[in-house]
Design an enzyme around this catalytic site. Structure first.
Site, PDB file in Angstrom:
ATOM      1  N   HIS A 109     -17.748  49.811 -58.579  1.00  0.00           N
ATOM      2  CA  HIS A 109     -18.551  49.670 -59.697  1.00  0.00           C
ATOM      3  C   HIS A 109     -19.840  49.689 -59.758  1.00  0.00           C
ATOM      4  O   HIS A 109     -20.372  50.162 -60.565  1.00  0.00           O
ATOM      5  CB  HIS A 109     -18.193  48.069 -59.924  1.00  0.00           C
ATOM      6  CG  HIS A 109     -16.845  47.571 -59.987  1.00  0.00           C
ATOM      7  ND1 HIS A 109     -16.261  46.655 -59.283  1.00  0.00           N
ATOM      8  CD2 HIS A 109     -15.708  48.049 -61.153  1.00  0.00           C
ATOM      9  CE1 HIS A 109     -14.808  46.640 -59.591  1.00  0.00           C
ATOM     10  NE2 HIS A 109     -14.538  47.303 -60.770  1.00  0.00           N
ATOM     11  N   MET A 148     -13.632  44.924 -65.379  1.00  0.00           N
ATOM     12  CA  MET A 148     -12.784  43.686 -65.356  1.00  0.00           C
ATOM     13  C   MET A 148     -13.683  42.719 -64.497  1.00  0.00           C
ATOM     14  O   MET A 148     -12.939  41.821 -64.121  1.00  0.00           O
ATOM     15  CB  MET A 148     -11.518  43.856 -65.331  1.00  0.00           C
ATOM     16  CG  MET A 148     -10.982  44.919 -66.415  1.00  0.00           C
ATOM     17  SD  MET A 148      -9.416  44.557 -66.834  1.00  0.00           S
ATOM     18  CE  MET A 148      -8.414  44.895 -65.377  1.00  0.00           C
ATOM     19  N   GLY A 149     -14.545  42.795 -63.810  1.00  0.00           N
ATOM     20  CA  GLY A 149     -15.360  42.067 -62.967  1.00  0.00           C
ATOM     21  C   GLY A 149     -14.730  42.118 -61.389  1.00  0.00           C
ATOM     22  O   GLY A 149     -14.186  43.044 -61.327  1.00  0.00           O
ATOM     23  N   HIS A 156     -17.431  45.236 -56.977  1.00  0.00           N
ATOM     24  CA  HIS A 156     -17.553  45.975 -55.300  1.00  0.00           C
ATOM     25  C   HIS A 156     -18.564  47.241 -55.484  1.00  0.00           C
ATOM     26  O   HIS A 156     -18.813  47.698 -56.865  1.00  0.00           O
ATOM     27  CB  HIS A 156     -16.103  46.244 -54.812  1.00  0.00           C
ATOM     28  CG  HIS A 156     -15.218  47.208 -55.524  1.00  0.00           C
ATOM     29  ND1 HIS A 156     -15.362  48.374 -55.845  1.00  0.00           N
ATOM     30  CD2 HIS A 156     -13.756  46.740 -56.105  1.00  0.00           C
ATOM     31  CE1 HIS A 156     -14.432  48.911 -56.524  1.00  0.00           C
ATOM     32  NE2 HIS A 156     -13.629  47.874 -56.654  1.00  0.00           N
TER      33      HIS A 156
HETATM   34  P1  AMP Z   1     -11.847  47.917 -63.353  1.00  0.00           P
HETATM   35  O1  AMP Z   1     -12.857  46.600 -63.077  1.00  0.00           O
HETATM   36  O2  AMP Z   1     -10.926  47.844 -62.246  1.00  0.00           O
HETATM   37  O3  AMP Z   1     -11.591  48.095 -64.603  1.00  0.00           O
HETATM   38  O4  AMP Z   1     -13.244  49.053 -63.094  1.00  0.00           O
HETATM   39  C1  AMP Z   1     -14.321  49.346 -63.934  1.00  0.00           C
HETATM   40  C2  AMP Z   1     -14.937  50.781 -63.671  1.00  0.00           C
HETATM   41  O5  AMP Z   1     -15.047  51.001 -62.164  1.00  0.00           O
HETATM   42  C3  AMP Z   1     -13.581  51.965 -64.064  1.00  0.00           C
HETATM   43  O6  AMP Z   1     -14.375  52.981 -64.623  1.00  0.00           O
HETATM   44  C4  AMP Z   1     -13.268  52.141 -62.418  1.00  0.00           C
HETATM   45  O7  AMP Z   1     -12.585  53.503 -62.429  1.00  0.00           O
HETATM   46  C5  AMP Z   1     -14.408  52.118 -61.634  1.00  0.00           C
HETATM   47  N1  AMP Z   1     -14.070  51.957 -60.592  1.00  0.00           N
HETATM   48  C6  AMP Z   1     -13.375  50.838 -59.697  1.00  0.00           C
HETATM   49  N2  AMP Z   1     -13.175  51.322 -58.280  1.00  0.00           N
HETATM   50  C7  AMP Z   1     -13.957  52.477 -58.306  1.00  0.00           C
HETATM   51  C8  AMP Z   1     -14.298  53.391 -56.991  1.00  0.00           C
HETATM   52  N3  AMP Z   1     -13.644  53.008 -55.691  1.00  0.00           N
HETATM   53  N4  AMP Z   1     -14.920  54.165 -57.234  1.00  0.00           N
HETATM   54  C9  AMP Z   1     -15.573  54.649 -58.150  1.00  0.00           C
HETATM   55  N5  AMP Z   1     -15.385  54.025 -59.385  1.00  0.00           N
HETATM   56  C10 AMP Z   1     -14.574  52.925 -59.303  1.00  0.00           C
END
Ligand code: AMP
Length: 296
Positions: A38, A31-32, A35
């Protein structure tokens, strides 16, 4: 600079060319507000595939009517700069109307069109406070897998329930992709890297290393004695978190495929997860943090 794809048809063309060249494609949905968590998925995708496409899309259908969809941070320029530095081939940045051609309202009872529900593993844990969350996640990921048709799709273990929901969806809907789940990236003291960490002061973050430590204690208990029950592990983790003054929403020990509660015999791969509320650095209110460890 990665190629920026804005429409479903542009993604299909990009993918078609790679298929004709027999190239492997990795897909990283996000979702952008990117960090290192991602980016760890992005790097692994680049290692395992010939080309990587990253999604940046704040998916409305996983937000409830009372959750602040508009407040979700949107940092596209910064995200694109990070993806350029990471040598990513393509970024998919669709508009909501592109992903939801029949339109989308956040009120489930008023929605029209096709949605994907993964029964049995979407209602517990995170699904208790966010009942439409995994329906929204499964729906958008299903659409995206139809569009991108990646060789592999990458998710973070940090969102353990999401990984289970997606694995079950891919299995049950016979989708031809490999689901890769990669380890949670953490701050030096153990706190899982999350977008919400930005709302926390450094001292709170330092205290929050306790979340991971408490989960690790549960893991150690199981490592030292594999006859220990799920309830004993949960009680230990809960006790550790409460002693530190954290407001615990749940601690659970769950089956790795069904997410059924394990109170008795633990199977290898079981997920010990928690959600806690901690004070925000600025203003009132709390931030909700989730984390988990795998018993193996
Ligand atoms: P989001 O943008 O929050 O939907 O996350 C996108 C992807 O990044 C998802 O598969 C999350 O599980 C992964 N992600 C987010 N934070 C972390 C992290 N600290 N370590 C590993 N993967 C992550």
């Amino acid at each position: 600079m990665p190629v920026v794809l804005r429409t479903v048809s542009q993604v299909r063309q990009w993918r078609h060319a790679l298929r004709r060249a027999e190239k492997l494609v990795g897909f990283v949905p996000t979702m952008g507000a990117l960090h290192h968590g991602h980016l760890s998925l992005v790097h692994q995708s680049q290692v395992e595939n010939d080309a990587t496409v990253v999604l940046i899309f704040v998916n409305p259908s996983q937000f409830g009517p009372n959750e602040d969809l508009d407040a979700y941070p949107r940092t596209l320029d910064d995200d694109l700069a990070q993806l350029e530095a990471a040598n990513v081939e393509a970024v998919f940045v669709p508009k909501v109307s592109e992903m939801y051609p029949s339109g989308i309202t956040l009120e489930v009872s008023e929605q029209r069109g096709a949605f994907v529900e993964v029964k049995g593993c979407s209602h517990q844990l995170e699904g208790v406070t966010r009942p439409q969350f995994f329906r929204g996640v499964a729906t958008v990921v299903c659409k995206l897998l139809n569009v991108v048709q990646p060789t592999r799709v990458y998710f973070g273990q940090k969102d353990a329930q999401q990984c289970v929901v997606i694995r079950n969806m891919v299995k049950d809907l016979l989708i031809d992709t490999e689901v890769r789940v990669l380890p949670t990236q953490r701050e030096p003291l153990g706190l899982a890297l999350l977008l919400r960490n930005a709302y926390l002061s450094q001292s709170t973050k330092d205290e929050l290393k306790a979340i991971f430590q408490a989960l690790t204690k549960g893991q150690q208990l199981w490592n030292s004695d594999q006859s220990v029950s799920g309830s004993q592990i949960v009680d230990l983790v809960k006790q550790q978190l409460t002693e530190l003054g954290l407001k615990v929403e749940y601690v659970a020990c769950s089956h790795p495929e069904t997410l059924d509660d394990i109170t008795d015999n633990v199977v290898a791969g079981s997920i010990v997860s928690t959600a806690v509320h901690v004070p925000r650095a600025k203003g009132n209110g709390t931030a909700r943090l989730i984390d988990n460890v795998i018993l193996q």
